[in-house]
Design an enzyme around this catalytic site. Sequence first.
Site, PDB file in Angstrom:
ATOM      1  N   LYS A  35       0.837  -1.166  -0.022  1.00  0.00           N
ATOM      2  CA  LYS A  35      -0.004  -0.011  -0.089  1.00  0.00           C
ATOM      3  C   LYS A  35       0.870   1.383  -0.085  1.00  0.00           C
ATOM      4  O   LYS A  35       1.905   1.220   0.319  1.00  0.00           O
ATOM      5  CB  LYS A  35      -0.809  -0.046   1.295  1.00  0.00           C
ATOM      6  CG  LYS A  35      -0.120   0.015   2.625  1.00  0.00           C
ATOM      7  CD  LYS A  35      -0.935  -0.413   3.827  1.00  0.00           C
ATOM      8  CE  LYS A  35      -0.361  -0.135   5.097  1.00  0.00           C
ATOM      9  NZ  LYS A  35      -0.995  -1.063   6.118  1.00  0.00           N
ATOM     10  N   ARG A 133     -10.366  -0.322  14.840  1.00  0.00           N
ATOM     11  CA  ARG A 133     -10.179   0.498  13.784  1.00  0.00           C
ATOM     12  C   ARG A 133     -11.098   0.187  12.833  1.00  0.00           C
ATOM     13  O   ARG A 133     -12.075   0.635  12.346  1.00  0.00           O
ATOM     14  CB  ARG A 133      -8.624   0.529  13.265  1.00  0.00           C
ATOM     15  CG  ARG A 133      -8.355   1.614  12.244  1.00  0.00           C
ATOM     16  CD  ARG A 133      -6.704   1.351  12.100  1.00  0.00           C
ATOM     17  NE  ARG A 133      -6.443   0.280  11.116  1.00  0.00           N
ATOM     18  CZ  ARG A 133      -5.098   0.097  10.871  1.00  0.00           C
ATOM     19  NH1 ARG A 133      -4.256   0.816  10.946  1.00  0.00           N
ATOM     20  NH2 ARG A 133      -4.810  -1.070   9.891  1.00  0.00           N
ATOM     21  N   TYR A 261      13.186  31.517   5.181  1.00  0.00           N
ATOM     22  CA  TYR A 261      11.598  32.217   5.485  1.00  0.00           C
ATOM     23  C   TYR A 261      11.311  32.546   6.920  1.00  0.00           C
ATOM     24  O   TYR A 261      11.863  31.732   7.798  1.00  0.00           O
ATOM     25  CB  TYR A 261      10.460  31.438   5.221  1.00  0.00           C
ATOM     26  CG  TYR A 261      10.336  31.460   3.669  1.00  0.00           C
ATOM     27  CD1 TYR A 261      10.278  32.345   2.666  1.00  0.00           C
ATOM     28  CD2 TYR A 261      10.273  30.186   3.040  1.00  0.00           C
ATOM     29  CE1 TYR A 261      10.169  32.546   1.244  1.00  0.00           C
ATOM     30  CE2 TYR A 261       9.930  30.101   1.487  1.00  0.00           C
ATOM     31  CZ  TYR A 261       9.779  31.359   0.704  1.00  0.00           C
ATOM     32  OH  TYR A 261       9.865  31.125  -0.441  1.00  0.00           O
ATOM     33  N   MET A 310       9.292  24.873   0.676  1.00  0.00           N
ATOM     34  CA  MET A 310       8.525  23.923  -0.265  1.00  0.00           C
ATOM     35  C   MET A 310       9.210  22.962  -0.980  1.00  0.00           C
ATOM     36  O   MET A 310       9.193  21.833  -1.028  1.00  0.00           O
ATOM     37  CB  MET A 310       7.373  24.702  -1.122  1.00  0.00           C
ATOM     38  CG  MET A 310       6.526  23.599  -1.720  1.00  0.00           C
ATOM     39  SD  MET A 310       5.473  24.562  -3.270  1.00  0.00           S
ATOM     40  CE  MET A 310       4.464  25.868  -2.016  1.00  0.00           C
TER      41      MET A 310
HETATM   42  C1  LIG Z   1      -0.008  -2.093   7.033  1.00  0.00           C
HETATM   43  C2  LIG Z   1      -0.768  -3.149   7.421  1.00  0.00           C
HETATM   44  C3  LIG Z   1       0.279  -4.389   7.821  1.00  0.00           C
HETATM   45  C4  LIG Z   1       1.688  -4.144   7.462  1.00  0.00           C
HETATM   46  O1  LIG Z   1       2.171  -3.921   8.679  1.00  0.00           O
HETATM   47  P1  LIG Z   1       3.643  -3.851   8.961  1.00  0.00           P
HETATM   48  O2  LIG Z   1       4.003  -3.196  10.398  1.00  0.00           O
HETATM   49  O3  LIG Z   1       4.343  -2.664   7.830  1.00  0.00           O
HETATM   50  O4  LIG Z   1       4.389  -5.066   8.682  1.00  0.00           O
HETATM   51  C5  LIG Z   1      -0.465  -5.444   7.781  1.00  0.00           C
HETATM   52  N1  LIG Z   1      -1.877  -5.695   8.095  1.00  0.00           N
HETATM   53  C6  LIG Z   1      -2.695  -4.375   8.020  1.00  0.00           C
HETATM   54  C7  LIG Z   1      -4.080  -4.802   8.222  1.00  0.00           C
HETATM   55  C8  LIG Z   1      -2.102  -3.246   7.664  1.00  0.00           C
HETATM   56  O5  LIG Z   1      -2.781  -2.345   7.606  1.00  0.00           O
END
Ligand SMILES: *Cc1c(COP(=O)(O)O)cnc(C)c1O
Length: 365
Positions: A35, A133, A261, A310
Site C-alpha cells: 500500500k 479501527r 523564511y 516547499m
Molecule cells: C499496513 C498493514 C500491515 C503491514 O504492517 P507492517 O507493520 O508494515 O508489517 C499488515 N496488516 C494490515 C491490516 C495493515 O494495515
Amino acid sequence: MGVTRLEIDLNALKHNHTYLKSKLAKNVKMMAVVKAFGYGSDACEVALFLEELGVDYFAVAYANEGEVLRKAGIQAPILVLHPQPDNFHTIIEQCLEPSLYSPRVFKEFSAFAKAKQQQNYPVHLKFNTGLNRLGFWENDTEWILERLKETNAIKVASVFSHLAASEDAKEKTFTQNQITSFTKTAQILLKTLPYTPFLHQSNTSAIINYPEAQFDMVRTGIGLYGYGNTPEEDQNLRPVASLKSVISQIHKIEPGETVGYNRAYKASHYEKTATIPIGHADGISRAYGHGKGYITIHGKKAPIIGNVCMDMLMVNITDIDCKEGDDVIIFGEGVSAVDVSATIDSISYELLTAVSQRIKRVILR
Ligand SMILES: *Cc1c(COP(=O)(O)O)cnc(C)c1O
C-alpha cells in the site's frame, strides 16, 4: 547523479524477503503489503520483483492501488484492506479481493456480487480484536454465517485480524489476548463453514515477536522495506529506499545574518550553509528544522536550520568539508529512517511514505 532521487535497491528487498521467509514456520504463506506506493518506494517495481520471488499474496489499502498493480501485470491475488462500496465495480473488474469489515460493507458487497452474477467471489473477513479501527465484532459471527448460507455469490477466502502493538514488549498480555480472541472467532467460523478459509493476523513485528500467531499466512510491510521496529531487527534488514539529493549552493554568512523564511535561523558565528533541493512538498515536513533533523553529507550530520521551504531546505555545514554538486543522503543505507524521523517524534513508516511522487524513483537491480 546530481538530482534529488529515491533509489530502490532490489537486492536489499531480496535480502529482506529471504530473512523474513526464514522466520516463517513451514507452509506459512507471505502476503506483501504494498500500500501507499509500496511504503513510498515504487509499488509496481517492488510487487513485480516480489512476485518473481514467489510471494503468495499482495495487500493494498485502496482499490485504486490494486488496479495500478493489475495494470502493471501482477497476477497474484490482491487483498484490498479498506474498500468502500463505491469501489466495488473496480474490485470485481480488476479481480481484487475485498476485506469485508462491517455488516454494511458485507451486505453491500454480497448484493453487488450477486447483481454482477458472481459465484464464490473471494472475500476476506476482518475481525476487530482490540485495535478498534476496522472489523467485525466477535458476536457478529452468527449474523455472518446466516448471511453466507443465503448466498453463493461470495466465498470466504480468509479470516483475519490486525494487532495493535505487536512491536511493544510492554503490551505482551494485550497482544496475547488479541491472538486468543482471534483464534476463538476463527474456530467458530471454521467449524461451521463447509470449506476452510485461511487465517492471518501477523504484521512484521508479530512475525518476529509472536511466532505462535503466524497461522496460515503473515502480512508483512515495513520489514520488506528494511525496518524491523527494534534496533536488533534493523540489524538483520537492509533499507530498500535511499533518498538522496545534492548541494545546490553554499553560502558563507556572518554572525547576526538569518537564513530562510521568517528569518527563523540566526547565525551566531561565521557559518557555512548549504541549500538542498528537497522541501516540505517532497515529504520533508516543516516539523524539521530549527534544530530538529539533519541531512547526511560525507557521513557527517548537517543540521536542518530555519524553516523547511516547499522545494528546498538549508543545513549548517560549517564543520563539514563539502562543495556544491556533492551528493547528500536524507535516509537509506547507513542513515536510518528510524533515527531521522525520531527527531520529530515520528516513525519510519511516515517518513518513507511521505516521499512525494515528483521525486524520481531509480531502480537498482
Ligand atoms: C499496513 C498493514 C500491515 C503491514 O504492517 P507492517 O507493520 O508494515 O508489517 C499488515 N496488516 C494490515 C491490516 C495493515 O494495515
